[in-house]
Design an enzyme around this catalytic site. Structure first.
Site, PDB file in Angstrom:
ATOM      1  CE  LYS A  24       8.840   1.284 -40.509  1.00 48.57           C
ATOM      2  NZ  LYS A  24       9.449   2.625 -40.357  1.00 48.57           N
ATOM      3  CG  ASP A  37       5.150   6.055 -40.412  1.00 46.70           C
ATOM      4  OD1 ASP A  37       4.390   6.392 -39.475  1.00 46.70           O
ATOM      5  OD2 ASP A  37       6.386   6.207 -40.397  1.00 46.70           O
ATOM      6  CE  LYS A  60       6.157   9.442 -41.291  1.00 48.98           C
ATOM      7  NZ  LYS A  60       7.492   9.869 -40.822  1.00 48.98           N
ATOM      8  CG  ASP A  94       7.383   3.222 -43.125  1.00 46.88           C
ATOM      9  OD1 ASP A  94       8.614   3.142 -43.341  1.00 46.88           O
ATOM     10  OD2 ASP A  94       6.909   3.546 -42.019  1.00 46.88           O
ATOM     11  NE  ARG A 141      13.103   4.189 -33.620  1.00 44.64           N
ATOM     12  CZ  ARG A 141      13.872   5.275 -33.638  1.00 44.64           C
ATOM     13  NH1 ARG A 141      14.554   5.635 -32.553  1.00 44.64           N
ATOM     14  NH2 ARG A 141      13.980   5.988 -34.723  1.00 44.64           N
TER      15      ARG A 141
HETATM   16  N1  BES Z   1       9.168   5.555 -41.891  1.00 50.01           N
HETATM   17  C1  BES Z   1       9.805   6.616 -41.211  1.00 50.01           C
HETATM   18  C2  BES Z   1      11.213   6.897 -41.767  1.00 50.01           C
HETATM   19  C3  BES Z   1      11.243   7.538 -43.118  1.00 50.01           C
HETATM   20  C4  BES Z   1      10.947   8.870 -43.286  1.00 50.01           C
HETATM   21  C5  BES Z   1      11.641   6.801 -44.210  1.00 50.01           C
HETATM   22  C6  BES Z   1      11.015   9.444 -44.534  1.00 50.01           C
HETATM   23  C7  BES Z   1      11.732   7.381 -45.457  1.00 50.01           C
HETATM   24  C8  BES Z   1      11.403   8.698 -45.633  1.00 50.01           C
HETATM   25  C9  BES Z   1       9.947   6.286 -39.742  1.00 50.01           C
HETATM   26  O1  BES Z   1       8.909   5.565 -39.192  1.00 50.01           O
HETATM   27  C10 BES Z   1       9.993   7.584 -39.023  1.00 50.01           C
HETATM   28  O2  BES Z   1       9.022   8.281 -39.039  1.00 50.01           O
HETATM   29  N2  BES Z   1      11.133   7.893 -38.420  1.00 50.01           N
HETATM   30  C11 BES Z   1      11.297   9.119 -37.727  1.00 50.01           C
HETATM   31  C12 BES Z   1      12.062   8.826 -36.458  1.00 50.01           C
HETATM   32  C13 BES Z   1      12.105  10.005 -35.516  1.00 50.01           C
HETATM   33  C14 BES Z   1      10.724  10.281 -34.973  1.00 50.01           C
HETATM   34  C15 BES Z   1      13.060   9.674 -34.403  1.00 50.01           C
HETATM   35  C16 BES Z   1      12.084  10.065 -38.639  1.00 50.01           C
HETATM   36  O3  BES Z   1      12.975   9.617 -39.331  1.00 50.01           O
HETATM   37  O4  BES Z   1      11.745  11.239 -38.659  1.00 50.01           O
HETATM   38 ZN    ZN Z   2       7.888   4.363 -40.450  1.00 53.26          ZN
HETATM   39 MN    MN Z   3       7.340   6.818 -38.546  1.00 51.20          MN
END
Ligand code: BES
Ligand code: ZN
Ligand code: MN
Length: 495
Positions: A266, A271, A278, A289, A352
């Site tokens: 990835k 992000d 966020k 990320d 994903r």
């Molecule tokens: N890159 C993030 C996951 C992440 C968050 C990694 C914090 C490390 C620290 C990913 O793209 C993401 O935002 N995932 C979301 C998924 C949710 C929207 C289902 C998450 O984990 O909040």
């Molecule tokens: Zn991400």
């Molecule tokens: Mn994300």
């Protein structure tokens, strides 16, 4: 930094700036320390009798100009209790030694710290002692303007030595390669999002390909991905001014026609969450990320250095996730390369979306196995914290291989379940699937989403959200899971 191996030697007769020898708890001498003690007619024993230093784990004591000892410096390092010595504590002990040495005037050192680890773990311990040294010496100051003011270490050479017979030169060279791979990965991940863009990742990959005649590269531009029907990947990259890239590196170390091992990374170079923006707190850390991509590039770098006799392909899905006039909106429906449609309920579940098209693309290589590496879910941090990566897989023997490699390299993963009940959480009223499965079991439903694109080969997924970087005062990339991935490939190649 140069790393070497020196077999069956006497610690007292070495031409080096420093000999590093262990002392166990309660002042018990290691074999190397005993050799030094004998040669110096008891100088080590006398030193220990003062009681200032007694072999507590990670404590250090430097001695100078011992009679009968060739090296002018002897660094005693506390090993703790001998029967409690693990690979992991050995890494900490090694780092304590290096932390002291790097501020000394020593240019090189010979270390006996791996001398007495039990023989079945010795290869791994030697490899890991090298990565531990490299970890202690790692700095990232490319973006500091006054770089020259930071004192540089003089330490340039590290030799692993044993009082016992046995050749560990392969372990040293593999450890050196893994350390280099980790360094490449850390530098990339630590670089800021305004520098480390998808285009930058493509340039770095191009340099790797240029550096070895065993590595080929193919970069898919957005137009190419359009033609391939990668609507899911493009739904993420179209929100950014930065062009998305699918980078394919092929390392031909094995026989022509031999099924390759495929690593998919990835590579979200930043992000923001997209329209599902966020919260601002620690958002800067979302530059990390792309650590999955960085680890894949680092691992391939190590494969080249180790000349691993196998075929490995890296696929990097590189894009920036931004809000904007062209960004995807919650409720948008896109068609992936596989033909399956996806309802994007949350634009922050973008990893994903880029990975699924990369995983479909991987099919064309008839892979022996595919492992994807991704900072995929915050839920993985909740589940496993910062010590252990999440592992999910559609194949038990591949999952075991990954877990074993993680243990051997002290870069551990823990398997989480998958199954129909979790798959049900991805139901969409409007498309073949939604891109989120609700709050429960977020790491599992993310893997369930990916599993719908990996039905045709053995596949494992590493969620490295908790292990890829450290926050707080020590903020920075860890270099994980390069050690796990390299160990996995070393095991596969039988090298
Ligand atoms: N890159 C993030 C996951 C992440 C968050 C990694 C914090 C490390 C620290 C990913 O793209 C993401 O935002 N995932 C979301 C998924 C949710 C929207 C289902 C998450 O984990 O909040
Ligand atoms: Zn991400
Ligand atoms: Mn994300």
């Amino acid at each position: 930094m140069n790393y070497h191996f020196e077999p069956s030697t006497n610690a007292a007769n070495l031409h080096t700036d420093c000999v590093v020898a262990g002392i166990y708890k309660h002042g018990k001498l290691s074999s190397a320390a005993a050799q030094l003690d004998t040669a110096s007619q008891g100088a080590i024993t006398t030193h220990l009798e003062f009681g200032d230093f007694s072999g507590e784990k990670g404590r250090t004591s430097m001695l100078y100009s011992l009679p009968g000892v060739t090296s002018k410096r002897v660094l005693l390092v506390g090993m703790g209790e001998k029967d409690k010595l693990t690979q992991e504590s050995l890494a900490q002990i090694t780092q304590a030694a290096v932390n002291l040495l790097k501020s000394s005037k020593a240019n090189n050192a010979i270390s006996f710290l791996t001398d007495e680890i039990s023989s079945e773990f010795m290869q791994a311990a030697v490899r890991q002692s090298i990565t531990a040294v490299a970890d202690s010496l790692y700095t990232f100051d490319s973006f500091k303007s006054k770089r020259d003011e930071t004192p540089r270490t003089q330490l340039e050479g590290w030799t692993v030595a044993h009082t016992i017979a046995g050749d560990f030169s392969t372990a040293v060279s593999q450890g050196t390669a893994i350390a280099e791979g980790m360094c490449v990965s850390r530098d990339l991940a630590n670089s800021p999002g305004n520098v480390c863009t998808p285009t930058y990742l493509a340039e770095v990959a191009q340099e790797l390909a240029n550096s070895s005649n065993k590595v080929d590269i193919n970069i898919l531009e957005e137009g190419d991905m359009e033609a391939l029907g990668m609507g899911s990947f493009l739904s993420v990259s179209k929100g950014s001014e930065q062009d998305g890239k699918m980078i394919i590196l092929q390392y031909h170390g094995g026989k022509a026609g031999e099924a390759p091992f495929v690593l998919v990374g990835k590579g979200i170079t930043f992000d923001t969450g997209g329209i599902s923006l966020k919260p601002g707190n620690a958002m800067d850390e979302m530059k990390f990320d792309m650590t999955g991509a960085a680890s894949v590039i680092g691992t391939l770098t190590a494969c080249v250095a180790m000349q691993l006799p196998m075929n490995v392909i890296a696929i990097i899905a590189a894009a920036e996730n931004m809000p904007g006039g062209k960004a995807s909106k919650p409720g948008d429906i896109v068609t992936s390369m596989s033909g399956k449609t996806i309802e994007i309920l949350n634009t922050d579940a973008e990893g994903r979306l880029v990975l699924c098209d990369a995983l479909t693309y991987a099919e064309r290589f008839n892979p022996a196995a595919v492992v994807d590496i991704a900072t995929l879910t915050g839920a993985c941090i909740t589940a496993l914290g910062h010590h252990t990566s999440g592992l999910l897989s559609n194949n038990n023997s591949l999952a075991e291989e990954v877990l074993t490699a993680g243990k051997q390299a002290s870069d551990e993963a823990w398997r989480l379940p998958m199954g129909e009940k979790y798959q049900d959480q991805l139901k969409s009223n409007f498309a073949d699937m939604a891109n989120i499965g609700g709050p429960p079991a977020g790491t599992i439903t993310a893997a369930c989403f990916l599993s719908r694109f990996t039905e045709n080969y053995p596949w494992a997924h590493l969620d490295i959200a908790g292990t890829a970087w450290k926050g707080g005062a020590a903020k920075g990339s860890t270099g994980r899971p390069v050690p796990l991935l390299c160990q996995l490939l070393i095991n596969r190649a039988g090298a």
